[in-house]
Design an enzyme around this catalytic site. Structure first.
Site, PDB file in Angstrom:
ATOM      1  N   ARG A 122       0.820  -1.236   0.000  1.00 21.97           N
ATOM      2  CA  ARG A 122       0.000   0.000   0.000  1.00 21.97           C
ATOM      3  C   ARG A 122       0.843   1.271   0.000  1.00 21.97           C
ATOM      4  NH1 ARG A 122      -2.935  -3.196   3.646  1.00 21.97           N
ATOM      5  NH2 ARG A 122      -4.731  -4.103   2.623  1.00 21.97           N
ATOM      6  N   LYS A 144       3.084  11.285 -11.772  1.00 26.74           N
ATOM      7  CA  LYS A 144       2.273  10.376 -12.597  1.00 26.74           C
ATOM      8  C   LYS A 144       3.057   9.077 -12.746  1.00 26.74           C
ATOM      9  CE  LYS A 144      -0.548  13.439 -15.462  1.00 26.74           C
ATOM     10  NZ  LYS A 144      -0.843  13.876 -16.839  1.00 26.74           N
ATOM     11  N   GLU A 186      10.342  18.429 -25.094  1.00 23.36           N
ATOM     12  CA  GLU A 186       9.590  18.764 -23.867  1.00 23.36           C
ATOM     13  C   GLU A 186      10.142  20.046 -23.233  1.00 23.36           C
ATOM     14  OE1 GLU A 186       6.878  17.181 -23.057  1.00 23.36           O
ATOM     15  OE2 GLU A 186       7.032  15.167 -23.910  1.00 23.36           O
ATOM     16  N   LYS A 228       7.463  22.970 -14.418  1.00 23.76           N
ATOM     17  CA  LYS A 228       6.581  21.819 -14.168  1.00 23.76           C
ATOM     18  C   LYS A 228       6.140  21.796 -12.698  1.00 23.76           C
ATOM     19  CE  LYS A 228       5.311  17.150 -14.851  1.00 23.76           C
ATOM     20  NZ  LYS A 228       5.426  15.896 -15.566  1.00 23.76           N
ATOM     21  N   GLU A 238      -4.513  17.131 -12.252  1.00 24.90           N
ATOM     22  CA  GLU A 238      -4.949  17.503 -13.599  1.00 24.90           C
ATOM     23  C   GLU A 238      -6.453  17.740 -13.703  1.00 24.90           C
ATOM     24  OE1 GLU A 238      -2.714  15.564 -16.758  1.00 24.90           O
ATOM     25  OE2 GLU A 238      -4.365  15.961 -18.121  1.00 24.90           O
ATOM     26  N   ARG A 242      -2.976  21.679 -15.178  1.00 27.56           N
ATOM     27  CA  ARG A 242      -1.947  20.692 -15.550  1.00 27.56           C
ATOM     28  C   ARG A 242      -2.111  20.226 -17.002  1.00 27.56           C
ATOM     29  NH1 ARG A 242       0.748  15.947 -11.806  1.00 27.56           N
ATOM     30  NH2 ARG A 242       2.098  15.116 -13.430  1.00 27.56           N
ATOM     31  N   ASN A 246       0.185  19.111 -21.700  1.00 31.62           N
ATOM     32  CA  ASN A 246      -0.065  18.204 -22.828  1.00 31.62           C
ATOM     33  C   ASN A 246      -0.070  18.929 -24.170  1.00 31.62           C
ATOM     34  OD1 ASN A 246      -0.354  15.866 -21.204  1.00 31.62           O
ATOM     35  ND2 ASN A 246      -2.345  16.644 -20.566  1.00 31.62           N
ATOM     36  N   HIS A 249       0.362  16.985 -27.368  1.00 32.16           N
ATOM     37  CA  HIS A 249       0.262  15.556 -27.064  1.00 32.16           C
ATOM     38  C   HIS A 249      -0.939  14.881 -27.736  1.00 32.16           C
ATOM     39  CE1 HIS A 249       3.434  16.477 -24.303  1.00 32.16           C
ATOM     40  NE2 HIS A 249       3.473  15.260 -23.825  1.00 32.16           N
ATOM     41  N   HIS A 253      -0.076  11.956 -29.919  1.00 36.10           N
ATOM     42  CA  HIS A 253      -0.498  10.566 -29.699  1.00 36.10           C
ATOM     43  C   HIS A 253      -1.079   9.986 -30.981  1.00 36.10           C
ATOM     44  CE1 HIS A 253      -0.809  11.138 -25.072  1.00 36.10           C
ATOM     45  NE2 HIS A 253       0.386  10.725 -25.446  1.00 36.10           N
ATOM     46  N   HIS A 266       8.326   9.461 -28.587  1.00 32.54           N
ATOM     47  CA  HIS A 266       7.332  10.324 -27.950  1.00 32.54           C
ATOM     48  C   HIS A 266       7.631  11.816 -28.173  1.00 32.54           C
ATOM     49  CE1 HIS A 266       4.371  11.612 -25.025  1.00 32.54           C
ATOM     50  NE2 HIS A 266       5.309  12.313 -24.405  1.00 32.54           N
TER      51      HIS A 266
HETATM   52  P1  NAD Z   1      12.895   5.209 -22.148  1.00 31.63           P
HETATM   53  O1  NAD Z   1      12.744   5.106 -20.700  1.00 31.63           O
HETATM   54  O2  NAD Z   1      12.400   4.067 -22.968  1.00 31.63           O
HETATM   55  O3  NAD Z   1      14.420   5.511 -22.517  1.00 31.63           O
HETATM   56  C1  NAD Z   1      14.810   5.581 -23.873  1.00 31.63           C
HETATM   57  C2  NAD Z   1      16.003   4.656 -24.148  1.00 31.63           C
HETATM   58  O4  NAD Z   1      17.185   5.240 -23.628  1.00 31.63           O
HETATM   59  C3  NAD Z   1      15.888   3.295 -23.493  1.00 31.63           C
HETATM   60  O5  NAD Z   1      16.403   2.320 -24.358  1.00 31.63           O
HETATM   61  C4  NAD Z   1      16.776   3.434 -22.266  1.00 31.63           C
HETATM   62  O6  NAD Z   1      17.255   2.203 -21.774  1.00 31.63           O
HETATM   63  C5  NAD Z   1      17.872   4.304 -22.800  1.00 31.63           C
HETATM   64  N1  NAD Z   1      18.594   5.098 -21.806  1.00 31.63           N
HETATM   65  C6  NAD Z   1      18.105   5.690 -20.703  1.00 31.63           C
HETATM   66  N2  NAD Z   1      19.049   6.458 -20.139  1.00 31.63           N
HETATM   67  C7  NAD Z   1      20.165   6.330 -20.884  1.00 31.63           C
HETATM   68  C8  NAD Z   1      21.461   6.890 -20.812  1.00 31.63           C
HETATM   69  N3  NAD Z   1      21.798   7.775 -19.878  1.00 31.63           N
HETATM   70  N4  NAD Z   1      22.371   6.524 -21.745  1.00 31.63           N
HETATM   71  C9  NAD Z   1      22.030   5.659 -22.742  1.00 31.63           C
HETATM   72  N5  NAD Z   1      20.806   5.122 -22.882  1.00 31.63           N
HETATM   73  C10 NAD Z   1      19.885   5.459 -21.953  1.00 31.63           C
HETATM   74  O7  NAD Z   1      12.150   6.502 -22.731  1.00 31.63           O
HETATM   75  P2  NAD Z   1      11.959   7.995 -22.179  1.00 31.63           P
HETATM   76  O8  NAD Z   1      11.857   8.820 -23.392  1.00 31.63           O
HETATM   77  O9  NAD Z   1      12.919   8.324 -21.124  1.00 31.63           O
HETATM   78  O10 NAD Z   1      10.531   7.915 -21.479  1.00 31.63           O
HETATM   79  C11 NAD Z   1       9.354   7.568 -22.179  1.00 31.63           C
HETATM   80  C12 NAD Z   1       8.345   7.059 -21.187  1.00 31.63           C
HETATM   81  O11 NAD Z   1       8.045   8.099 -20.265  1.00 31.63           O
HETATM   82  C13 NAD Z   1       7.027   6.644 -21.808  1.00 31.63           C
HETATM   83  O12 NAD Z   1       6.621   5.423 -21.236  1.00 31.63           O
HETATM   84  C14 NAD Z   1       6.061   7.752 -21.400  1.00 31.63           C
HETATM   85  O13 NAD Z   1       4.726   7.289 -21.255  1.00 31.63           O
HETATM   86  C15 NAD Z   1       6.635   8.167 -20.080  1.00 31.63           C
HETATM   87  N6  NAD Z   1       6.311   9.538 -19.685  1.00 31.63           N
HETATM   88  C16 NAD Z   1       5.785   9.718 -18.448  1.00 31.63           C
HETATM   89  C17 NAD Z   1       5.497  11.001 -18.015  1.00 31.63           C
HETATM   90  C18 NAD Z   1       4.978  11.193 -16.609  1.00 31.63           C
HETATM   91  O14 NAD Z   1       4.592  12.311 -16.272  1.00 31.63           O
HETATM   92  N7  NAD Z   1       5.027  10.179 -15.785  1.00 31.63           N
HETATM   93  C19 NAD Z   1       5.722  12.098 -18.840  1.00 31.63           C
HETATM   94  C20 NAD Z   1       6.265  11.881 -20.097  1.00 31.63           C
HETATM   95  C21 NAD Z   1       6.558  10.595 -20.516  1.00 31.63           C
HETATM   96  N1  GLY Z   2       3.609  14.825 -18.661  1.00 32.18           N
HETATM   97  C1  GLY Z   2       2.385  15.469 -18.325  1.00 32.18           C
HETATM   98  C2  GLY Z   2       2.127  15.585 -16.874  1.00 32.18           C
HETATM   99  O1  GLY Z   2       2.950  15.246 -16.064  1.00 32.18           O
HETATM  100  O2  GLY Z   2       1.069  15.998 -16.505  1.00 32.18           O
END
Ligand code: NAD
Ligand code: GLY
Length: 359
Positions: A122, A144, A186, A228, A238, A242, A246, A249, A253, A266
């Site tokens: 939990r 998130k 971003e 942010k 949101e 918030r 997006n 986005h 998407h 992305h």
């Molecule tokens: P990712 O986590 O897949 O990383 C991209 C690639 O880079 C992967 O292969 C990873 O292993 C590699 N990598 C990471 N750090 C590295 C480094 N320092 N050196 C070499 N390689 C490295 O992708 P991302 O773009 O970081 O994140 C995308 C994800 O984030 C999606 O799932 C998306 O939904 C999520 N997201 C969440 C939020 C939120 O608010 N929680 C906001 C935006 C995106």
């Molecule tokens: N990435 C959008 C949010 O955190 O709300």
């Protein structure tokens, strides 16, 4: 020098530390803030082989008991099945309520670790150690967390804030060019939605940033996190404000879905989406052509795509009307008002609007 941004959420407030070569002090920082003494570092083989030894050494030196859990690398593993594997290991290694998790990786690792922390027993504390630019400026901040479902991205999740975010810009040296640019999209977004001066600063320092100058990166990440944090402090769940995070986005998407997941990253999709949003804003006379061009030029400078892939207005419209942001059947789009401000707009004639944009 370490810079600090605070996300002010009452008793769930937390610091974001940003600096150069600060992975070695992670253990010390956690110890000073009474983080649990037993932790699991969740990572993947790509990031783990580069940075887990440094992180484990730092935590161990500060007296923490550390295990590492590796999950496969890739968005396709951000699933309930992977989450179950994490729970299995935590239970097997007898992690109790007085333990914590450390997310070492990009947004995929951060989102799944955060959700594991939110739900295991939990809720146990967790720390974000984001290693992609996108995760440093966006996903690690704001709470998130979640995993994907076969029917769509991020459909299962929770709002659950970390205890700390620890950002070392040195790790960005090993990031691929495409992942780096994806994160820059971003960063540019923050300037467009909230801060014209920051946008101008990005225009001024675009060459240095493109060459990953560490000092400029620390400043760009700090300003992005500050924006942010401010948005999240005002609307954590949101309900209204918030949503401006997006920008690009909903279009983005649709670009990702129509192209097939994984083909367009992305941040690349967000870049295309922000240009579509700016063009829509120009059509509605809330953004000048000059500002549309500035947005386009800055994104192009960072090697980001700006043109939508060729699908019909009907195809885009069909995907966009299924977006999470649709409310009561009406599509809502975040649109920029010039540069430095953005608002949510209701759109009734989406297909007609898209027809105009795509032709
Ligand atoms: P990712 O986590 O897949 O990383 C991209 C690639 O880079 C992967 O292969 C990873 O292993 C590699 N990598 C990471 N750090 C590295 C480094 N320092 N050196 C070499 N390689 C490295 O992708 P991302 O773009 O970081 O994140 C995308 C994800 O984030 C999606 O799932 C998306 O939904 C999520 N997201 C969440 C939020 C939120 O608010 N929680 C906001 C935006 C995106
Ligand atoms: N990435 C959008 C949010 O955190 O709300």
């Amino acid at each position: 020098m370490i810079k600090k941004v605070v996300v002010g959420l009452g008793n769930r407030s937390y610091p974001i530390w940003i600096g150069q070569d600060i992975l070695p002090v992670l253990g010390q920082v956690l110890k000073e803030h009474d983080f649990p003494k037993q932790v699991a570092v969740i990572s993947n083989p790509t990031v783990g082989q580069l940075y887990a030894p440094q992180v484990v050494e730092s935590l161990t030196k500060s007296g923490l008991k550390v295990s590492v859990i590796n999950i496969p690398d890739g968005e396709q593993y951000k699933t309930i099945e992977t989450l179950t594997q994490i729970y299995d290991v935590l239970i097997e290694r007898r992690f109790d309520r007085y333990t914590g998790l450390v997310a070492l990786g990009g947004g995929v690792i951060g989102d799944i670790t955060g959700f594991a922390a939110a739900t295991y027993l939990r809720g146990i504390p967790f720390v974000q150690v984001p290693t992609t630019l996108l995760s440093q400026v966006d996903s690690s901040v704001g709470g998130k967390t979640g995993v994907n479902h076969a029917q769509g991205k991020n459909l299962i999740g929770a709002f659950y804030q970390p205890s700390h975010v620890h950002i070392d810009v040195n790790v960005l040296k090993s990031l691929s060019d495409r992942d780096f640019s994806s994160g820059v999209a971003e960063v540019v977004k923050y300037g467009i939605i909230r801060d014209k001066t920051f946008f101008e600063w990005l225009e001024l320092h675009r060459d240095g940033l493109l060459h990953r100058d560490a000092e400029l990166l620390v400043d760009a990440i700090m300003m992005s996190c500050q924006i942010k944090a401010n948005v999240v402090e005002n609307d954590e769940r949101e309900q209204n404000l918030r949503a401006i995070l997006n920008l690009g986005h909903t279009f983005g998407h649709a670009v990702e879905t129509l192209s097939g997941y994984g083909v367009i990253k992305h941040g690349e999709a967000v870049s295309i989406g922000m240009v579509m949003a700016a063009r829509t804003a120009h059509h509605l006379q809330i953004c000048s052509q000059h500002d549309v061009n500035r947005i386009l030029r800055l994104l192009e400078h960072f090697n980001l795509p700006v043109n939508p892939p060729e699908f019909s207005a009907a195809e885009y419209s069909a995907v966009m009307t299924h977006d999470k942001k649709v409310k009561d059947g009406q599509v809502r789009l975040v649109l920029n008002h010039g540069i430095g401000n953005a608002k949510l707009h209701h759109v009734d004639n989406l297909e007609e609007l898209l027809d105009g944009l795509l032709n």
